[in-house]
Scaffold this motif. Structure first.
Motif, PDB file in Angstrom:
ATOM      1  N   LEU A  57      20.916  25.214  34.540  1.00 29.28           N
ATOM      2  CA  LEU A  57      19.884  24.325  35.058  1.00 29.28           C
ATOM      3  C   LEU A  57      18.507  24.699  34.514  1.00 29.28           C
ATOM      4  N   GLU A  58      18.232  25.969  34.335  1.00 32.22           N
ATOM      5  CA  GLU A  58      16.927  26.395  33.824  1.00 32.22           C
ATOM      6  C   GLU A  58      16.680  25.835  32.431  1.00 32.22           C
ATOM      7  N   ARG A  59      17.712  25.854  31.600  1.00 31.77           N
ATOM      8  CA  ARG A  59      17.571  25.317  30.240  1.00 31.77           C
ATOM      9  C   ARG A  59      17.377  23.812  30.272  1.00 31.77           C
ATOM     10  N   LEU A  60      18.140  23.124  31.146  1.00 34.38           N
ATOM     11  CA  LEU A  60      17.984  21.680  31.271  1.00 34.38           C
ATOM     12  C   LEU A  60      16.572  21.313  31.709  1.00 34.38           C
ATOM     13  N   LEU A  61      16.042  22.056  32.693  1.00 34.67           N
ATOM     14  CA  LEU A  61      14.692  21.767  33.170  1.00 34.67           C
ATOM     15  C   LEU A  61      13.643  22.039  32.100  1.00 34.67           C
ATOM     16  N   ALA A  62      13.814  23.100  31.345  1.00 40.38           N
ATOM     17  CA  ALA A  62      12.865  23.396  30.262  1.00 40.38           C
ATOM     18  C   ALA A  62      12.889  22.278  29.217  1.00 40.38           C
ATOM     19  N   ASP A  63      14.088  21.828  28.842  1.00 41.88           N
ATOM     20  CA  ASP A  63      14.197  20.728  27.876  1.00 41.88           C
ATOM     21  C   ASP A  63      13.612  19.442  28.440  1.00 41.88           C
ATOM     22  N   LEU A  64      13.894  19.168  29.714  1.00 43.40           N
ATOM     23  CA  LEU A  64      13.395  17.955  30.344  1.00 43.40           C
ATOM     24  C   LEU A  64      11.869  17.951  30.389  1.00 43.40           C
ATOM     25  N   ARG A  65      11.278  19.064  30.733  1.00 45.86           N
ATOM     26  CA  ARG A  65       9.808  19.139  30.795  1.00 45.86           C
ATOM     27  C   ARG A  65       9.186  19.049  29.413  1.00 45.86           C
ATOM     28  N   ARG A  66       9.817  19.668  28.428  1.00 47.07           N
ATOM     29  CA  ARG A  66       9.293  19.587  27.063  1.00 47.07           C
ATOM     30  C   ARG A  66       9.347  18.156  26.551  1.00 47.07           C
ATOM     31  N   LEU A  67      10.499  17.496  26.759  1.00 45.13           N
ATOM     32  CA  LEU A  67      10.635  16.114  26.298  1.00 45.13           C
ATOM     33  C   LEU A  67       9.705  15.176  27.073  1.00 45.13           C
ATOM     34  N   ASP A  68       9.464  15.463  28.341  1.00 39.61           N
ATOM     35  CA  ASP A  68       8.546  14.653  29.130  1.00 39.61           C
ATOM     36  C   ASP A  68       7.133  14.747  28.567  1.00 39.61           C
ATOM     37  N   ARG A  69       6.702  15.957  28.212  1.00 39.49           N
ATOM     38  CA  ARG A  69       5.371  16.112  27.596  1.00 39.49           C
ATOM     39  C   ARG A  69       5.306  15.372  26.265  1.00 39.49           C
ATOM     40  N   GLU A  70       6.363  15.475  25.472  1.00 36.53           N
ATOM     41  CA  GLU A  70       6.369  14.820  24.166  1.00 36.53           C
ATOM     42  C   GLU A  70       6.375  13.304  24.282  1.00 36.53           C
ATOM     43  N   ARG A  71       7.059  12.759  25.270  1.00 32.08           N
ATOM     44  CA  ARG A  71       7.124  11.301  25.383  1.00 32.08           C
ATOM     45  C   ARG A  71       5.823  10.717  25.905  1.00 32.08           C
ATOM     46  N   ARG A  72       5.006  11.532  26.562  1.00 34.12           N
ATOM     47  CA  ARG A  72       3.701  11.055  27.027  1.00 34.12           C
ATOM     48  C   ARG A  72       2.706  10.929  25.875  1.00 34.12           C
ATOM     49  N   ASP A  73       2.883  11.715  24.834  1.00 34.27           N
ATOM     50  CA  ASP A  73       2.024  11.606  23.649  1.00 34.27           C
ATOM     51  C   ASP A  73       2.533  10.464  22.778  1.00 34.27           C
ATOM     52  N   PRO A  74       1.648   9.742  22.133  1.00 32.97           N
ATOM     53  CA  PRO A  74       2.124   8.659  21.256  1.00 32.97           C
ATOM     54  C   PRO A  74       2.781   9.215  19.999  1.00 32.97           C
ATOM     55  N   PRO A  75       4.050   8.890  19.773  1.00 31.64           N
ATOM     56  CA  PRO A  75       4.727   9.375  18.564  1.00 31.64           C
ATOM     57  C   PRO A  75       4.260   8.574  17.349  1.00 31.64           C
ATOM     58  N   PRO A  76       4.421   9.145  16.167  1.00 26.75           N
ATOM     59  CA  PRO A  76       3.914   8.465  14.962  1.00 26.75           C
ATOM     60  C   PRO A  76       4.700   7.203  14.598  1.00 26.75           C
ATOM     61  N   THR A  77       5.993   7.152  14.907  1.00 29.66           N
ATOM     62  CA  THR A  77       6.792   5.988  14.500  1.00 29.66           C
ATOM     63  C   THR A  77       7.634   5.480  15.655  1.00 29.66           C
ATOM     64  N   ARG A  78       8.100   4.240  15.485  1.00 32.79           N
ATOM     65  CA  ARG A  78       8.955   3.624  16.499  1.00 32.79           C
ATOM     66  C   ARG A  78      10.315   4.339  16.572  1.00 32.79           C
ATOM     67  N   VAL A  79      10.828   4.761  15.444  1.00 32.81           N
ATOM     68  CA  VAL A  79      12.115   5.456  15.406  1.00 32.81           C
ATOM     69  C   VAL A  79      12.014   6.783  16.166  1.00 32.81           C
ATOM     70  N   ARG A  80      10.905   7.483  15.964  1.00 30.70           N
ATOM     71  CA  ARG A  80      10.695   8.749  16.670  1.00 30.70           C
ATOM     72  C   ARG A  80      10.623   8.501  18.177  1.00 30.70           C
ATOM     73  N   ARG A  81       9.957   7.420  18.591  1.00 29.09           N
ATOM     74  CA  ARG A  81       9.853   7.087  20.017  1.00 29.09           C
ATOM     75  C   ARG A  81      11.232   6.785  20.606  1.00 29.09           C
ATOM     76  N   LEU A  82      12.054   6.007  19.879  1.00 29.52           N
ATOM     77  CA  LEU A  82      13.408   5.705  20.347  1.00 29.52           C
ATOM     78  C   LEU A  82      14.244   6.971  20.480  1.00 29.52           C
ATOM     79  N   ALA A  83      14.169   7.848  19.493  1.00 30.82           N
ATOM     80  CA  ALA A  83      14.942   9.092  19.528  1.00 30.82           C
ATOM     81  C   ALA A  83      14.477   9.983  20.675  1.00 30.82           C
ATOM     82  N   LEU A  84      13.175  10.034  20.884  1.00 27.61           N
ATOM     83  CA  LEU A  84      12.621  10.856  21.954  1.00 27.61           C
ATOM     84  C   LEU A  84      13.053  10.345  23.326  1.00 27.61           C
ATOM     85  N   LEU A  85      13.011   9.032  23.536  1.00 30.21           N
ATOM     86  CA  LEU A  85      13.437   8.464  24.815  1.00 30.21           C
ATOM     87  C   LEU A  85      14.939   8.631  25.031  1.00 30.21           C
TER      88      LEU A  85
END
Length: 149
Positions: A57-85
């Protein structure tokens, strides 16, 4: 006097006094071995603990929080945004499974849509509802803490 035989009583007392200390000493010396064997039998009877079904669970939460921070920032491309989501949705569902959220609202969207509908408004709402279900269990996706500059 049938139940009160002095000879039998004397022999019993003699045997107890003669062999009692030797038997007690033998038992004391054998006690660690007996305890060890009883422990082995109990360990053999106990089934092994179940193996974890997924990552900790600790690893899942760390990944979830990291991806949450990344998805709040505007990604450079639409493909990157789709992959991130898509990655965020997968980790969000794995975290729900790990903490016991039975039927998250996001699951049907991910199972049927894959990455195709990652930017849909309905999937975004389902993602928000799933995050709320997860926070009800006590898991904080965005915990309070010092601001990162």
């Amino acid at each position: 006097m049938s139940g009160n035989d002095p000879v039998a009583t004397g022999v019993a007392v003699f045997l107890a006094v003669s062999f009692g200390p030797a038997v007690l000493l033998w038992l004391l010396l054998r006690m660690p071995t007996i305890v060890h064997r009883v422990g082995e039998v109990r360990r053999r009877r106990r089934p092994p603990p179940p193996a974890p079904a997924g990552p900790p669970l600790e690893r899942l939460l760390a990944d979830l929080r990291r991806l949450d921070r990344e998805r709040r920032d505007p990604p450079p491309t639409r493909v990157r945004r789709l992959a991130l989501l898509a990655a965020y949705d997968d980790v969000l569902l794995a975290t729900c499974r790990a903490v016991g959220v039975d039927d998250p609202a996001l699951r049907p969207w991910v199972e049927h849509g894959g990455t195709a509908g990652a930017l849909d408004a309905g999937r975004d709402l389902a993602r928000l509802r799933t995050e709320a279900d997860l926070e009800v269990t006590g898991v904080r996706i965005d915990p309070p803490g010092p601001a990162v500059a």
